[in-house]
Design a protein around this motif. Structure first.
Motif, PDB file in Angstrom:
ATOM      1  N   ARG A 112       0.834  -1.194   0.000  1.00 26.95           N
ATOM      2  CA  ARG A 112       0.000   0.000   0.000  1.00 26.95           C
ATOM      3  C   ARG A 112       0.871   1.246   0.000  1.00 26.95           C
ATOM      4  N   GLY A 113       2.049   1.129   0.653  1.00 25.21           N
ATOM      5  CA  GLY A 113       2.931   2.287   0.764  1.00 25.21           C
ATOM      6  C   GLY A 113       3.486   2.772  -0.575  1.00 25.21           C
ATOM      7  N   ILE A 135       1.732   5.713  -2.037  1.00 22.25           N
ATOM      8  CA  ILE A 135       1.422   6.832  -1.136  1.00 22.25           C
ATOM      9  C   ILE A 135       2.637   7.677  -0.813  1.00 22.25           C
ATOM     10  N   PHE A 136       3.715   7.005  -0.370  1.00 24.58           N
ATOM     11  CA  PHE A 136       4.858   7.774   0.157  1.00 24.58           C
ATOM     12  C   PHE A 136       5.870   8.126  -0.911  1.00 24.58           C
ATOM     13  N   TYR A 188      -2.131  10.146   6.555  1.00 20.25           N
ATOM     14  CA  TYR A 188      -2.831   9.583   5.418  1.00 20.25           C
ATOM     15  C   TYR A 188      -2.400   8.129   5.176  1.00 20.25           C
ATOM     16  N   GLY A 189      -1.099   7.880   5.276  1.00 17.87           N
ATOM     17  CA  GLY A 189      -0.570   6.554   4.943  1.00 17.87           C
ATOM     18  C   GLY A 189      -1.010   5.451   5.890  1.00 17.87           C
ATOM     19  N   VAL A 190      -0.992   5.765   7.188  1.00 15.45           N
ATOM     20  CA  VAL A 190      -1.319   4.719   8.171  1.00 15.45           C
ATOM     21  C   VAL A 190      -2.770   4.229   8.025  1.00 15.45           C
ATOM     22  N   TRP A 227       2.130  10.604   7.709  1.00 13.74           N
ATOM     23  CA  TRP A 227       1.686   9.334   8.272  1.00 13.74           C
ATOM     24  C   TRP A 227       0.183   9.324   8.466  1.00 13.74           C
TER      25      TRP A 227
END
Lengths: 157, 164
Positions: free
Chosen positions: A152-153, A156-157, B26-28, B24
């Motif tokens: 999922r990361g 996003i990151f 949003y990501g978590v 974090w």
């Protein structure tokens, strides 16, 4: 062939062109990837919960594992067919992405751990909560969490 | 108060801001949402496969009741993170066709489960060991199909966000 030219070749391969053929291809492949992950990780987690001695303890580990094995395999085939298709659309971005590396590392460790430990533990005793069963279930769950986090990361990151 | 006003208020709450603006933040919730999906979806799929006879043991009631806790944990994680993610961008989500389709599909899934539990499942002790009756197989097939649609709609949300 250097790794750069390999990535370059992948990016211009017929597969990559096929992925760009329609705006629909990418989301459809992504959806199939996600369905496969739910099937694979969800069923594998249930076996892990049994190994931990938490759920379905009335059933021997080996029996539960062999009931779910065909569906775990369907999930594996699904992710292996769709994952590389997503990868070739932008190999440079994936290779350099920390979360992609985390995901692949955890996936590789999952496979190695399963071949070396998981397989043997599942085939062995049927008693709930043996220390080695708990160990195998715990490590497997942890590694799957790493795969999901990394997966999922990536976007996003 | 209109729906738009409620959505505007939601996304300006501290929780809405945290998820929209935080790294974090949003990501978590996103990662936890996927983990919850694997837990909840995996347990439901195994139930469905048992109804379809693709998995033979244990008997459906035993399997289903053992997985109830897994489903509840997954459901709780999905709901909490889903609401947080909605709050972060509420004014765009509520006009997003994929999001609305996803919510509609989730309602259909709940109805399907409710019909099953209040119908054919009541006689589960009679078909526990043998093949599931047609009604139970139908409920399993409908559930599997709807879940694939939910995942498709979820993936489509990011592709169909309206510009604001």
């Amino acid at each position: 062939m250097t790794s750069d030219s390999l990535l370059n070749w992948l990016e211009t391969s017929p597969l990559a062109h096929a992925m760009a053929a329609s705006v629909w291809v990418y989301p459809i492949v992504e959806t199939l990837h996600m369905v496969s992950i739910v099937l694979l990780v969800g069923t594998a987690a249930i076996v892990d919960f049994r190994l931990l001695g938490w759920r379905l303890t009335s059933m021997p580990v080996a029996e539960l594992a062999s009931e779910l094995a065909p569906w775990i395999r369907v999930g594996i085939v699904g992710v292996l067919l769709t994952g590389p298709l997503l990868f070739v659309t932008d190999p440079d971005r994936y290779v350099g992405n920390f979360y992609f590396r985390l995901k692949m590392t955890c996936l590789l460790l999952t496979i190695v751990f399963d071949l070396l430990v998981g397989r043997r533990v599942r085939a062995a005793g049927s008693n709930a909560g043996l220390p080695e069963q708990r160990f195998a279930g715990g490590v497997s769950l942890l590694l799957w969490t790493g795969v999901v986090t990394g997966g999922r990361g990536i976007g996003i990151f | 108060m209109s729906v738009l006003e409620i959505c505007q208020w939601l996304q300006e709450t501290p929780a809405g801001r945290m998820v929209r603006e935080g790294y974090w933040g949003y990501g978590v919730p996103q990662i936890a949402h996927l983990a919850g999906m694997a837990l909840f979806g995996g347990a439901v799929v195994v139930d469905d496969l048992r109804l379809l006879g693709a998995i033979r043991r244990p008997e459906f009631r035993e399997l289903s009741s053992q997985l109830v806790v897994v489903k509840w944990i997954g459901f709780l994680v999905l709901t909490v993170t889903g609401i947080l993610l909605f709050m972060s961008d509420a004014t765009r989500f509520y006009k997003n066709p994929s999001f609305l389709i996803k919510i509609g599909l989730l309602i259909l899934i709940a109805l399907n489960a409710w019909f099953f539990r209040s119908g054919v499942y009541r006689d589960a002790d009679r078909w526990a060991d043998g093949a599931s009756p047609a009604g139970a197989r139908m409920a399993g097939a409908v559930s599997l199909f709807l879940w694939v649609c939910v995942i498709a709609a979820s993936r489509a949300i990011g592709f169909t966000l309206p510009d604001v």
